[in-house]
Design a protein around this motif. Structure first.
Motif, PDB file in Angstrom:
ATOM      1  N   GLU A  80      44.622  30.919  48.488  1.00  0.00           N
ATOM      2  CA  GLU A  80      45.203  30.571  49.379  1.00  0.00           C
ATOM      3  C   GLU A  80      46.744  31.057  48.652  1.00  0.00           C
ATOM      4  N   ASP A  81      47.170  30.947  47.630  1.00  0.00           N
ATOM      5  CA  ASP A  81      48.734  31.173  47.459  1.00  0.00           C
ATOM      6  C   ASP A  81      48.417  31.854  45.833  1.00  0.00           C
ATOM      7  N   PRO A  82      47.977  33.764  46.451  1.00  0.00           N
ATOM      8  CA  PRO A  82      48.332  34.792  45.491  1.00  0.00           C
ATOM      9  C   PRO A  82      49.335  34.315  43.663  1.00  0.00           C
ATOM     10  N   ASP A  83      50.051  33.840  44.012  1.00  0.00           N
ATOM     11  CA  ASP A  83      51.526  33.806  42.907  1.00  0.00           C
ATOM     12  C   ASP A  83      50.898  33.181  41.869  1.00  0.00           C
ATOM     13  N   ARG A  84      49.810  32.089  41.536  1.00  0.00           N
ATOM     14  CA  ARG A  84      49.374  31.294  41.388  1.00  0.00           C
ATOM     15  C   ARG A  84      48.652  31.911  40.055  1.00  0.00           C
ATOM     16  N   GLY A  85      48.035  33.041  40.831  1.00  0.00           N
ATOM     17  CA  GLY A  85      46.758  33.938  39.803  1.00  0.00           C
ATOM     18  C   GLY A  85      47.575  34.854  38.959  1.00  0.00           C
ATOM     19  N   GLY A  86      46.168  35.470  37.484  1.00  0.00           N
ATOM     20  CA  GLY A  86      47.173  36.070  36.910  1.00  0.00           C
ATOM     21  C   GLY A  86      46.426  36.306  35.134  1.00  0.00           C
ATOM     22  N   GLY A  87      46.439  37.372  34.817  1.00  0.00           N
ATOM     23  CA  GLY A  87      46.031  37.010  33.415  1.00  0.00           C
ATOM     24  C   GLY A  87      44.291  37.351  33.303  1.00  0.00           C
ATOM     25  N   VAL A  88      43.472  37.639  34.594  1.00  0.00           N
ATOM     26  CA  VAL A  88      42.389  37.126  34.598  1.00  0.00           C
ATOM     27  C   VAL A  88      41.950  38.983  35.018  1.00  0.00           C
ATOM     28  N   LEU A  89      40.842  38.909  33.947  1.00  0.00           N
ATOM     29  CA  LEU A  89      40.039  40.479  34.287  1.00  0.00           C
ATOM     30  C   LEU A  89      38.748  39.987  35.198  1.00  0.00           C
ATOM     31  N   TYR A  90      38.228  40.954  36.570  1.00  0.00           N
ATOM     32  CA  TYR A  90      37.213  40.758  37.296  1.00  0.00           C
ATOM     33  C   TYR A  90      36.045  42.135  37.343  1.00  0.00           C
ATOM     34  N   ASP A  91      35.452  41.822  37.248  1.00  0.00           N
ATOM     35  CA  ASP A  91      34.335  42.711  37.461  1.00  0.00           C
ATOM     36  C   ASP A  91      34.257  43.629  38.767  1.00  0.00           C
ATOM     37  N   GLY A  92      34.783  44.499  38.589  1.00  0.00           N
ATOM     38  CA  GLY A  92      35.017  45.474  39.813  1.00  0.00           C
ATOM     39  C   GLY A  92      34.177  45.128  40.723  1.00  0.00           C
TER      40      GLY A  92
END
Length: 255
Positions: A80-92
């Motif tokens: 909902e608010d991408p500015d609140r994300g970061g610091g996580v690595l995801y399986d592409g």
């Protein structure tokens, strides 16, 4: 044959999807359009849970996922608010499968979606048993990680030497900003003004892959080269010529 390409922007990053689309129009016969944020256009009821399941737990742990309620709620907030994300690595690859399943129509190859994402993506390396950050994950849709542009390629040797020197003197790891200020210009930084220019080649790699089945060019200095170091990234994406002799006839614009 790729007839249409839609590039979806990443509003929280310093990228210009329109500029990338203009560049691509001069180099392909496909109709190129620009969409909004991809994760908004394909939002489904289980997308937050799919992101939670794709979280990388540890650099050397092949298993992924944390689907506890709190993690899913976090992913819902970031969607909902991408500015609140970061610091996580995801399986592409897992993220790609989730987004492919959420496409609004049958995901054929004629209409390529290229999503510029503000998420860090990785793929598992069977050869060394660890996760590797990536700039792009090719396929349908093709994912281009803007954080990956800064984080995936190895930085110059001087960067790591300065990191070691600081650790010896102070006993801790220096903040990233300190190192970036001391080793200037040899690699791309977050919100680097060269970001859009560098990403153009990675978007073209997505088109080239669906057109030819060739993932990358093996020649340094070509826009289709998959750079593992910032020095070769800069050489391939930011310095002329744009293409090697093999790929110039395919993509170099007519003068």
């Amino acid at each position: 044959m790729v007839d249409r390409v839609t590039i979806y922007g990443a509003p929280t990053t310093s990228t210009d999807a329109d500029a990338i689309a203009d560049w691509l129009r001069d180099r392909t016969a496909a109709t190129v359009t620009v969409g909004g944020r991809f994760l908004e256009s394909v939002s489904t009821g289980d997308l937050a849970e799919r992101f939670a399941a794709a979280r990388v737990r540890s650099p050397s742990d092949r298993a992924t996922g944390n689907t506890m309620l709190g993690t899913i709620r976090y992913e819902e907030r970031v969607l909902e608010d991408p500015d609140r994300g970061g610091g996580v690595l995801y399986d592409g690859r897992a993220i790609q499968r989730a987004l492919n399943a959420a496409l609004p129509d049958e995901p054929g190859l004629e209409h390529l979606r290229v999503a510029l994402l503000d998420r860090a993506l990785g793929t598992w390396g069977d050869h060394d048993g660890r996760w590797h950050k990536r700039v792009n994950v090719l396929g349908q849709p093709s994912l281009v990680s803007v954080p990956g542009l800064y984080e995936a390629p190895a930085k110059p040797e001087a960067y790591y030497k300065e990191q070691q020197r600081h650790a010896l003197l102070s006993g801790d790891t220096p903040p990233r900003e300190v190192l970036e200020n001391r080793i200037d210009g040899a690699f791309l930084l977050e919100d680097d003004p060269r970001t859009t220019e560098a990403l153009k080649g990675y978007v073209l790699q997505a088109v080239h892959y669906l057109e030819t089945g060739e993932a990358f060019c093996p020649r340094e200095g070509c826009r289709l080269y998959n750079a593992h170091y910032h020095e070769t990234l800069i050489e391939s994406q930011l310095r002329p010529p744009e293409f090697c002799e093999e790929h110039a006839p395919l993509y170099a614009p007519e003068s």
